[in-house]
Motif scaffolding. Sequence first.
Motif, mmCIF file in Angstrom:
data_model
loop_
_atom_site.group_PDB
_atom_site.id
_atom_site.type_symbol
_atom_site.label_atom_id
_atom_site.label_comp_id
_atom_site.label_asym_id
_atom_site.label_seq_id
_atom_site.Cartn_x
_atom_site.Cartn_y
_atom_site.Cartn_z
ATOM 1 N N ALA A 24 0.836 -1.204 0.000
ATOM 2 C CA ALA A 24 0.000 0.000 0.000
ATOM 3 C C ALA A 24 0.870 1.253 0.000
ATOM 4 O O ALA A 24 0.569 2.230 -0.704
ATOM 5 C CB ALA A 24 -0.934 -0.006 1.203
ATOM 6 N N ARG A 25 1.942 1.232 0.764
ATOM 7 C CA ARG A 25 2.875 2.370 0.783
ATOM 8 C C ARG A 25 3.504 2.579 -0.595
ATOM 9 O O ARG A 25 3.660 3.709 -1.054
ATOM 10 C CB ARG A 25 3.971 2.109 1.820
ATOM 11 C CG ARG A 25 4.236 3.220 2.749
ATOM 12 C CD ARG A 25 5.332 2.990 3.786
ATOM 13 N NE ARG A 25 5.963 1.684 3.851
ATOM 14 C CZ ARG A 25 5.600 0.699 4.674
ATOM 15 N NH1 ARG A 25 4.606 0.848 5.510
ATOM 16 N NH2 ARG A 25 6.252 -0.455 4.679
ATOM 17 N N ALA A 26 3.827 1.484 -1.269
ATOM 18 C CA ALA A 26 4.448 1.571 -2.592
ATOM 19 C C ALA A 26 3.515 2.215 -3.620
ATOM 20 O O ALA A 26 3.976 2.763 -4.621
ATOM 21 C CB ALA A 26 4.864 0.179 -3.066
ATOM 22 N N LEU A 27 2.229 2.164 -3.362
ATOM 23 C CA LEU A 27 1.249 2.695 -4.317
ATOM 24 C C LEU A 27 1.024 4.198 -4.193
ATOM 25 O O LEU A 27 0.264 4.773 -4.966
ATOM 26 C CB LEU A 27 -0.093 1.958 -4.147
ATOM 27 C CG LEU A 27 -0.073 0.505 -4.583
ATOM 28 C CD1 LEU A 27 -1.373 -0.187 -4.203
ATOM 29 C CD2 LEU A 27 0.179 0.392 -6.077
ATOM 30 N N GLN A 28 1.693 4.831 -3.245
ATOM 31 C CA GLN A 28 1.487 6.266 -3.030
ATOM 32 C C GLN A 28 2.343 7.104 -3.979
ATOM 33 O O GLN A 28 3.547 6.920 -4.051
ATOM 34 C CB GLN A 28 1.830 6.639 -1.581
ATOM 35 C CG GLN A 28 1.041 5.851 -0.557
ATOM 36 C CD GLN A 28 -0.458 5.969 -0.746
ATOM 37 O OE1 GLN A 28 -0.984 7.067 -0.898
ATOM 38 N NE2 GLN A 28 -1.143 4.838 -0.762
ATOM 39 N N GLY A 29 1.710 7.990 -4.739
ATOM 40 C CA GLY A 29 2.423 8.944 -5.585
ATOM 41 C C GLY A 29 2.873 8.393 -6.926
ATOM 42 O O GLY A 29 2.552 7.265 -7.314
ATOM 43 N N ARG A 30 3.616 9.234 -7.635
ATOM 44 C CA ARG A 30 4.114 8.873 -8.967
ATOM 45 C C ARG A 30 5.081 7.694 -8.868
ATOM 46 O O ARG A 30 5.809 7.562 -7.897
ATOM 47 C CB ARG A 30 4.815 10.061 -9.608
ATOM 48 C CG ARG A 30 3.868 11.211 -9.935
ATOM 49 C CD ARG A 30 4.584 12.373 -10.608
ATOM 50 N NE ARG A 30 5.293 11.988 -11.811
ATOM 51 C CZ ARG A 30 4.763 11.935 -13.030
ATOM 52 N NH1 ARG A 30 3.510 12.222 -13.209
ATOM 53 N NH2 ARG A 30 5.507 11.601 -14.064
#
Length: 156
Positions: A89-95
């Motif tokens: 989920a953290r990896a999915l944040q932002g560009r």
Amino acid sequence: MLDLAGIDVEEIATALADQTDYEHRWLLDPRTGQVVFWTSDTGIDGENPVEIDELDLIPIDPIPSYVWYQDMADFAEGISDEAASRGLARALQGRGAFRRFKDELYEHHPELVPAWQALRDSRAQRRAVEWLLDHALIDDDAADKFAADHPDPALP
């Protein structure tokens, strides 16, 4: 109508996921269900340039990236390993979310790769069948049967 059994659904799924901005297109022959790859330099046979408008083929336009992103988010949310879920989920944040998700998954949670691939492939193939239905190339019964036979896999 085409016979769904004779169509390479995986190839259509690949075309629908192709987000590159190069001078190429995926096309489908509505008479045979065959997928072809066209480039402005080499046409569809790899040797003879041809204008895409001169071909009696249906372009397979990619599905927007937010649809594929949602698959990653659903996977991250759906797995039972809380640490892996948080990391994905953290990896999915932002560009750069697609690259970070893949890196997190393959480098830190390789045991989850088969489950991710099964979910991604199942959804992509159902989208390919929906695309065929939307273009009136298969009938509702074939699409419904395919969807019933290819549900989302259970997540670990």
